[in-house]
Scaffold this motif. Sequence first.
Motif, PDB file in Angstrom:
ATOM      1  N   ILE A  68       0.838  -1.202   0.000  1.00  0.00           N
ATOM      2  CA  ILE A  68       0.000   0.000   0.000  1.00  0.00           C
ATOM      3  C   ILE A  68       0.873   1.252   0.000  1.00  0.00           C
ATOM      4  O   ILE A  68       0.606   2.216  -0.731  1.00  0.00           O
ATOM      5  N   THR A  69       1.934   1.226   0.795  1.00  0.00           N
ATOM      6  CA  THR A  69       2.863   2.359   0.839  1.00  0.00           C
ATOM      7  C   THR A  69       3.533   2.566  -0.513  1.00  0.00           C
ATOM      8  O   THR A  69       3.674   3.702  -0.989  1.00  0.00           O
ATOM      9  N   GLU A  70       3.939   1.469  -1.151  1.00  0.00           N
ATOM     10  CA  GLU A  70       4.578   1.557  -2.466  1.00  0.00           C
ATOM     11  C   GLU A  70       3.603   2.092  -3.517  1.00  0.00           C
ATOM     12  O   GLU A  70       3.982   2.907  -4.376  1.00  0.00           O
ATOM     13  N   SER A  89      -2.882   7.117 -12.161  1.00  0.00           N
ATOM     14  CA  SER A  89      -2.674   7.659 -10.817  1.00  0.00           C
ATOM     15  C   SER A  89      -3.958   7.613 -10.010  1.00  0.00           C
ATOM     16  O   SER A  89      -3.965   7.200  -8.847  1.00  0.00           O
ATOM     17  N   GLN A  90      -5.074   8.018 -10.621  1.00  0.00           N
ATOM     18  CA  GLN A  90      -6.336   8.001  -9.895  1.00  0.00           C
ATOM     19  C   GLN A  90      -6.758   6.589  -9.538  1.00  0.00           C
ATOM     20  O   GLN A  90      -7.251   6.328  -8.436  1.00  0.00           O
ATOM     21  N   LYS A  91      -6.566   5.640 -10.458  1.00  0.00           N
ATOM     22  CA  LYS A  91      -6.925   4.251 -10.179  1.00  0.00           C
ATOM     23  C   LYS A  91      -6.117   3.703  -9.003  1.00  0.00           C
ATOM     24  O   LYS A  91      -6.640   2.960  -8.163  1.00  0.00           O
ATOM     25  N   VAL A  92      -4.846   4.065  -8.944  1.00  0.00           N
ATOM     26  CA  VAL A  92      -4.010   3.602  -7.828  1.00  0.00           C
ATOM     27  C   VAL A  92      -4.462   4.256  -6.533  1.00  0.00           C
ATOM     28  O   VAL A  92      -4.592   3.587  -5.497  1.00  0.00           O
ATOM     29  N   TYR A  93      -4.732   5.562  -6.567  1.00  0.00           N
ATOM     30  CA  TYR A  93      -5.224   6.253  -5.374  1.00  0.00           C
ATOM     31  C   TYR A  93      -6.537   5.641  -4.881  1.00  0.00           C
ATOM     32  O   TYR A  93      -6.762   5.507  -3.671  1.00  0.00           O
ATOM     33  N   GLU A  94      -7.420   5.286  -5.810  1.00  0.00           N
ATOM     34  CA  GLU A  94      -8.701   4.689  -5.416  1.00  0.00           C
ATOM     35  C   GLU A  94      -8.487   3.344  -4.723  1.00  0.00           C
ATOM     36  O   GLU A  94      -9.231   2.985  -3.799  1.00  0.00           O
ATOM     37  N   THR A  95      -7.485   2.599  -5.159  1.00  0.00           N
ATOM     38  CA  THR A  95      -7.169   1.335  -4.499  1.00  0.00           C
ATOM     39  C   THR A  95      -6.676   1.587  -3.083  1.00  0.00           C
ATOM     40  O   THR A  95      -7.069   0.889  -2.133  1.00  0.00           O
ATOM     41  N   VAL A  96      -5.804   2.585  -2.926  1.00  0.00           N
ATOM     42  CA  VAL A  96      -5.290   2.932  -1.594  1.00  0.00           C
ATOM     43  C   VAL A  96      -6.434   3.437  -0.705  1.00  0.00           C
ATOM     44  O   VAL A  96      -6.492   3.125   0.493  1.00  0.00           O
ATOM     45  N   PRO A 107      -7.473   9.151   9.166  1.00  0.00           N
ATOM     46  CA  PRO A 107      -6.506  10.063   8.532  1.00  0.00           C
ATOM     47  C   PRO A 107      -6.167   9.665   7.101  1.00  0.00           C
ATOM     48  O   PRO A 107      -6.077  10.528   6.214  1.00  0.00           O
ATOM     49  N   GLN A 108      -5.999   8.358   6.853  1.00  0.00           N
ATOM     50  CA  GLN A 108      -5.687   7.916   5.497  1.00  0.00           C
ATOM     51  C   GLN A 108      -6.884   8.050   4.562  1.00  0.00           C
ATOM     52  O   GLN A 108      -6.727   8.368   3.374  1.00  0.00           O
ATOM     53  N   ILE A 109      -8.075   7.817   5.066  1.00  0.00           N
ATOM     54  CA  ILE A 109      -9.281   7.992   4.240  1.00  0.00           C
ATOM     55  C   ILE A 109      -9.355   9.425   3.730  1.00  0.00           C
ATOM     56  O   ILE A 109      -9.555   9.680   2.539  1.00  0.00           O
ATOM     57  N   ILE A 110      -9.176  10.384   4.637  1.00  0.00           N
ATOM     58  CA  ILE A 110      -9.279  11.796   4.275  1.00  0.00           C
ATOM     59  C   ILE A 110      -8.158  12.198   3.322  1.00  0.00           C
ATOM     60  O   ILE A 110      -8.379  12.889   2.329  1.00  0.00           O
TER      61      ILE A 110
END
Length: 313
Positions: A68-70, A89-96, A107-110
């Motif tokens: 997840i960090t990577e 980039s957006q697809k990866v962010y959505e996965t995170v 905090p990570q959700i926000i």
Amino acid sequence: FDDYVQRSMEINSLNLFPKEPMGYAEFIEHLKKTSAQIQLLCRENQRQLTGEIEPLLHTPDDLTQEQITELTAFAEALKKPGCDDLYLSQKVYETVLYCARKQGNIPQIIRQLYNCGMTYYQRMREKQLSLTYEGTKVGYENPFFFAMTEYMEHWKTLITDSETMDFLIRGYANRILGLTAVNFYEQMIRIGQETLHKLDDPELPVKFPDLPYDRYRLAIHQNILTAVGAFREEDGQAWAIRQLADSTAFLDKHIPQRKMCCADIYRHHTGLYHTGQETADQLVENLLAVCRKADPNDFSREGIWGNIRFPAY
């Protein structure tokens, strides 16, 4: 994932027009050479995408914290100038974001809602995506920024650190960047008012004294004043006119006119005009003063305002 980003940057670089002038035959050879290089790089990226990246995105429940960090770092790298792969980039962010929600990590959700929202906004702006309804062009709604509303309503019990509160305030305010209503200027102003109201909560600076509240307010008032363009098409309602007057006064107080950029000069004088504090002749003369000083060969952001946007207005 560094190799993927590097290859993407190289592909974009190879797509640029040659820096040096060349003849027709030489240019054709140049195109053949760069096309072959691009095809090779694209095949390598496609191989990594289907073999390494997509399997991770399709199985988010199996991701480790290290992965997840990577992926978070990868999503950020994909947005770098020269790479600009906003879709991936957006697809990866959505996965995170999915992983953060699964973990219940507020905090990570926000943070990831903010990252998703900004990337989505940049994609829409870059592609100029919009909808047209009965001949009227309208905008788009950013679901990630609007998802911030729930967290803002309960910030007193959910948020414990300044960094998360900063992401929440900026994301909540950025709802103004994605709208769908035909009378979108009303939404813009109301969203700005709602955000200003939240910032007026006396408990906020007590719990988070290190946040830049004046900077937040200035940005919100600047965004509110972008709605003045709508008043060229129709008469504004009284409450909206009053808010434009308040935002214009705030801008004047916090940015001396000699330090205003062209966008702020536009907001300042059009705000004064639409609130009855400046005549049409004064407005035109003040904007023409900027045009006269503009360098015709300046294609910077300021130059575009002075040479194109002000004359068009």
